[in-house]
Write a protein that holds these residues in place. Sequence first.
Motif, PDB file in Angstrom:
ATOM      1  N   VAL A  32       0.735  -1.327  -0.017  1.00  0.00           N
ATOM      2  CA  VAL A  32       0.086   0.020  -0.053  1.00  0.00           C
ATOM      3  C   VAL A  32       0.860   1.111  -0.017  1.00  0.00           C
ATOM      4  O   VAL A  32       0.658   2.314  -0.499  1.00  0.00           O
ATOM      5  CB  VAL A  32      -1.001   0.010   1.343  1.00  0.00           C
ATOM      6  N   CYS A  33       2.056   1.197   0.550  1.00  0.00           N
ATOM      7  CA  CYS A  33       2.878   2.480   0.652  1.00  0.00           C
ATOM      8  C   CYS A  33       3.478   2.657  -0.711  1.00  0.00           C
ATOM      9  O   CYS A  33       3.712   3.893  -1.296  1.00  0.00           O
ATOM     10  CB  CYS A  33       3.980   2.223   1.607  1.00  0.00           C
ATOM     11  N   LYS A  34       3.781   1.436  -1.589  1.00  0.00           N
ATOM     12  CA  LYS A  34       4.276   1.490  -2.781  1.00  0.00           C
ATOM     13  C   LYS A  34       3.213   2.197  -3.662  1.00  0.00           C
ATOM     14  O   LYS A  34       3.615   3.206  -4.519  1.00  0.00           O
ATOM     15  CB  LYS A  34       4.683   0.366  -3.243  1.00  0.00           C
ATOM     16  N   LYS A  35       2.051   2.042  -3.545  1.00  0.00           N
ATOM     17  CA  LYS A  35       0.797   2.274  -4.390  1.00  0.00           C
ATOM     18  C   LYS A  35       0.948   3.849  -3.960  1.00  0.00           C
ATOM     19  O   LYS A  35       0.510   4.840  -4.771  1.00  0.00           O
ATOM     20  CB  LYS A  35      -0.472   1.962  -4.154  1.00  0.00           C
ATOM     21  N   ALA A  36       0.899   4.264  -2.624  1.00  0.00           N
ATOM     22  CA  ALA A  36       0.725   5.759  -2.309  1.00  0.00           C
ATOM     23  C   ALA A  36       2.003   6.640  -2.998  1.00  0.00           C
ATOM     24  O   ALA A  36       1.873   7.762  -3.337  1.00  0.00           O
ATOM     25  CB  ALA A  36       0.806   5.801  -0.835  1.00  0.00           C
ATOM     26  N   ALA A  37       3.185   5.928  -2.879  1.00  0.00           N
ATOM     27  CA  ALA A  37       4.199   6.415  -3.229  1.00  0.00           C
ATOM     28  C   ALA A  37       4.195   6.888  -4.851  1.00  0.00           C
ATOM     29  O   ALA A  37       4.817   7.958  -5.552  1.00  0.00           O
ATOM     30  CB  ALA A  37       5.694   5.591  -3.204  1.00  0.00           C
ATOM     31  N   PHE A  90       4.842   5.034   7.099  1.00  0.00           N
ATOM     32  CA  PHE A  90       3.642   5.643   7.076  1.00  0.00           C
ATOM     33  C   PHE A  90       4.094   7.305   6.958  1.00  0.00           C
ATOM     34  O   PHE A  90       3.840   8.035   6.142  1.00  0.00           O
ATOM     35  CB  PHE A  90       2.480   5.714   8.079  1.00  0.00           C
ATOM     36  N   ASN A  91       4.911   7.382   7.974  1.00  0.00           N
ATOM     37  CA  ASN A  91       5.707   8.705   7.875  1.00  0.00           C
ATOM     38  C   ASN A  91       6.221   9.497   6.760  1.00  0.00           C
ATOM     39  O   ASN A  91       6.258  10.637   6.194  1.00  0.00           O
ATOM     40  CB  ASN A  91       6.347   9.300   9.276  1.00  0.00           C
ATOM     41  N   ALA A  92       7.108   8.347   6.067  1.00  0.00           N
ATOM     42  CA  ALA A  92       7.810   8.745   4.965  1.00  0.00           C
ATOM     43  C   ALA A  92       6.694   9.053   3.939  1.00  0.00           C
ATOM     44  O   ALA A  92       6.980   9.966   3.096  1.00  0.00           O
ATOM     45  CB  ALA A  92       8.692   7.547   4.435  1.00  0.00           C
ATOM     46  N   ILE A  93       5.730   8.256   3.725  1.00  0.00           N
ATOM     47  CA  ILE A  93       4.747   8.499   2.926  1.00  0.00           C
ATOM     48  C   ILE A  93       4.030   9.933   2.966  1.00  0.00           C
ATOM     49  O   ILE A  93       3.687  10.646   2.018  1.00  0.00           O
ATOM     50  CB  ILE A  93       3.622   7.353   2.748  1.00  0.00           C
ATOM     51  N   GLN A  94       3.639  10.100   4.298  1.00  0.00           N
ATOM     52  CA  GLN A  94       2.870  11.349   4.480  1.00  0.00           C
ATOM     53  C   GLN A  94       3.170  12.474   4.543  1.00  0.00           C
ATOM     54  O   GLN A  94       2.660  13.582   4.221  1.00  0.00           O
ATOM     55  CB  GLN A  94       1.907  11.022   5.857  1.00  0.00           C
ATOM     56  N   ARG A  95       4.459  12.672   4.631  1.00  0.00           N
ATOM     57  CA  ARG A  95       5.213  13.919   4.881  1.00  0.00           C
ATOM     58  C   ARG A  95       5.212  14.570   3.503  1.00  0.00           C
ATOM     59  O   ARG A  95       4.904  15.800   3.635  1.00  0.00           O
ATOM     60  CB  ARG A  95       6.612  13.503   5.120  1.00  0.00           C
ATOM     61  N   GLY A  96       5.416  13.873   2.288  1.00  0.00           N
ATOM     62  CA  GLY A  96       5.355  14.500   1.220  1.00  0.00           C
ATOM     63  C   GLY A  96       3.977  15.392   0.969  1.00  0.00           C
ATOM     64  O   GLY A  96       3.876  16.347   0.318  1.00  0.00           O
ATOM     65  N   TYR A  97       3.068  14.370   0.939  1.00  0.00           N
ATOM     66  CA  TYR A  97       1.525  14.970   0.800  1.00  0.00           C
ATOM     67  C   TYR A  97       1.470  16.204   1.837  1.00  0.00           C
ATOM     68  O   TYR A  97       0.798  17.011   1.353  1.00  0.00           O
ATOM     69  CB  TYR A  97       0.642  13.855   1.246  1.00  0.00           C
ATOM     70  N   ALA A  98       1.689  15.971   3.035  1.00  0.00           N
ATOM     71  CA  ALA A  98       1.479  17.301   4.049  1.00  0.00           C
ATOM     72  C   ALA A  98       2.418  18.460   3.502  1.00  0.00           C
ATOM     73  O   ALA A  98       1.678  19.462   3.629  1.00  0.00           O
ATOM     74  CB  ALA A  98       1.981  16.724   5.437  1.00  0.00           C
ATOM     75  N   GLN A  99       3.370  18.145   2.852  1.00  0.00           N
ATOM     76  CA  GLN A  99       4.124  19.518   2.571  1.00  0.00           C
ATOM     77  C   GLN A  99       3.548  20.021   1.411  1.00  0.00           C
ATOM     78  O   GLN A  99       3.242  21.351   1.139  1.00  0.00           O
ATOM     79  CB  GLN A  99       5.651  18.893   2.205  1.00  0.00           C
ATOM     80  N   LYS A 100       3.080  19.228   0.660  1.00  0.00           N
ATOM     81  CA  LYS A 100       2.270  19.716  -0.682  1.00  0.00           C
ATOM     82  C   LYS A 100       1.028  20.535  -0.294  1.00  0.00           C
ATOM     83  O   LYS A 100       0.636  21.509  -0.740  1.00  0.00           O
ATOM     84  CB  LYS A 100       2.008  18.712  -1.631  1.00  0.00           C
ATOM     85  N   MET A 101       0.196  19.954   0.757  1.00  0.00           N
ATOM     86  CA  MET A 101      -0.896  20.490   1.368  1.00  0.00           C
ATOM     87  C   MET A 101      -0.739  21.953   1.665  1.00  0.00           C
ATOM     88  O   MET A 101      -1.676  22.489   1.909  1.00  0.00           O
ATOM     89  CB  MET A 101      -1.729  19.620   2.029  1.00  0.00           C
ATOM     90  N   CYS A 102       0.306  22.076   2.495  1.00  0.00           N
ATOM     91  CA  CYS A 102       0.623  23.426   3.211  1.00  0.00           C
ATOM     92  C   CYS A 102       1.799  24.307   2.155  1.00  0.00           C
ATOM     93  O   CYS A 102       2.159  25.361   2.922  1.00  0.00           O
ATOM     94  CB  CYS A 102       0.838  23.357   4.531  1.00  0.00           C
TER      95      CYS A 102
END
Length: 383
Positions: A32-37, A90-102
């Motif tokens: 699932v992390c690969k799909k999210a990446a 999870f943190n490695a995946i989510q960090r990129g998205y959170a940075q894009k959101m703000c």
Amino acid sequence: MGGVGIEMTPEIKILGLTVDHKLTFNAHVSQVCKKAANIYKQLTRAARVNWGLSPEVIRTIYTTAVEPVILYAAAAWAPAARKLEVRKKFNAIQRGYAQKMCKAYRTASLNSTLILTGTLPLDLRLLEAASLYEAKKGISPQYQLADREVEKMAQKMSAPHPAEQTGLQFENLEDEEQYSRHSDYAVRIFTDGSKIEGKVGAALSIWKDAGETRAIKLTLSPYCTVYQAELLAITKATEVALKNKETSIGIYSDSRSALQSVTNTGSTHPLAVEARSNLRNCRLQNKNISLFWIKAHAGLVGNERADDLAKDAALKSKKRPEYDKCPISYIKREIRAETIKEWENSCSLAMEDSPHTCTDSSVRRTLHASANLGQRKLSSMSS
């Protein structure tokens, strides 16, 4: 089998969930992390700090495309989210998205970007989704419901055969003039529900000719919603109509959503199902029962009377509640409160471990304010 030996396999994929022989779910997490990446790689081409997709669009992509991929079958493998290795992925995946959101630079930390965007950490979202599933299924969740019973939707199989179902509808009455044209019933029943000062009540005002003949007050548990109170009042009205000797009865409510649930044969809310059953039995008795939506506070005496009775039932009634089923919305709020509390504790520990991190109380206020703002958009994911 057929001369070929059947060997043990270390993992198997069932309905999209990869289960390994040790039940660690590490392989599933990696997939699932690969799909999210892969989704993130495509997103980076269209969203930069100074140009590209807006934060709202990125949030929509995250909540509708990324989170569902990761949270799929959460109830089956949620305990794996407690492991440090899984949280790091999870943190490695989510960090990129959170940075894009703000619209932050790559040097921004995960915790700061999550707080600014009001996005829950993925491990806590996973545990939250699993808790909600368990609550809906009647399994004891991570928090305590005490003696409260969860409001469960009726089974589809319990509905009457389509050939036995009759079309239900209600009419809209916008003003007193329209009401006067639809008031020629032997009995008129006005219903209303109210939630005031943390208490919930419902009421019926039964009229015959020009005067009120009976008033019924109903009490609900404090955690119940106004929607439940409105539905309970309508259901009680159909019960009164079923037992009444008169054959011409009008039921008036100012809750359009409650009437829509009653008239929608696909609605499985237990109160709506009970109301439809009462209406069906009324028709078998050759009774003419009509449903009407009336505009609230439009000067109709019956509606104002029902409103006063509902508020009185909520504030002054001391009797045992007639309805105490715990709504899913309340359970969602309780789970969300527990999740935010756990998130706050983890942030506090992180602040203690890092002497260079701001420990001002404003961080805590920002955490709650941002989470409440952002999670209103995430609440649809818990449904």
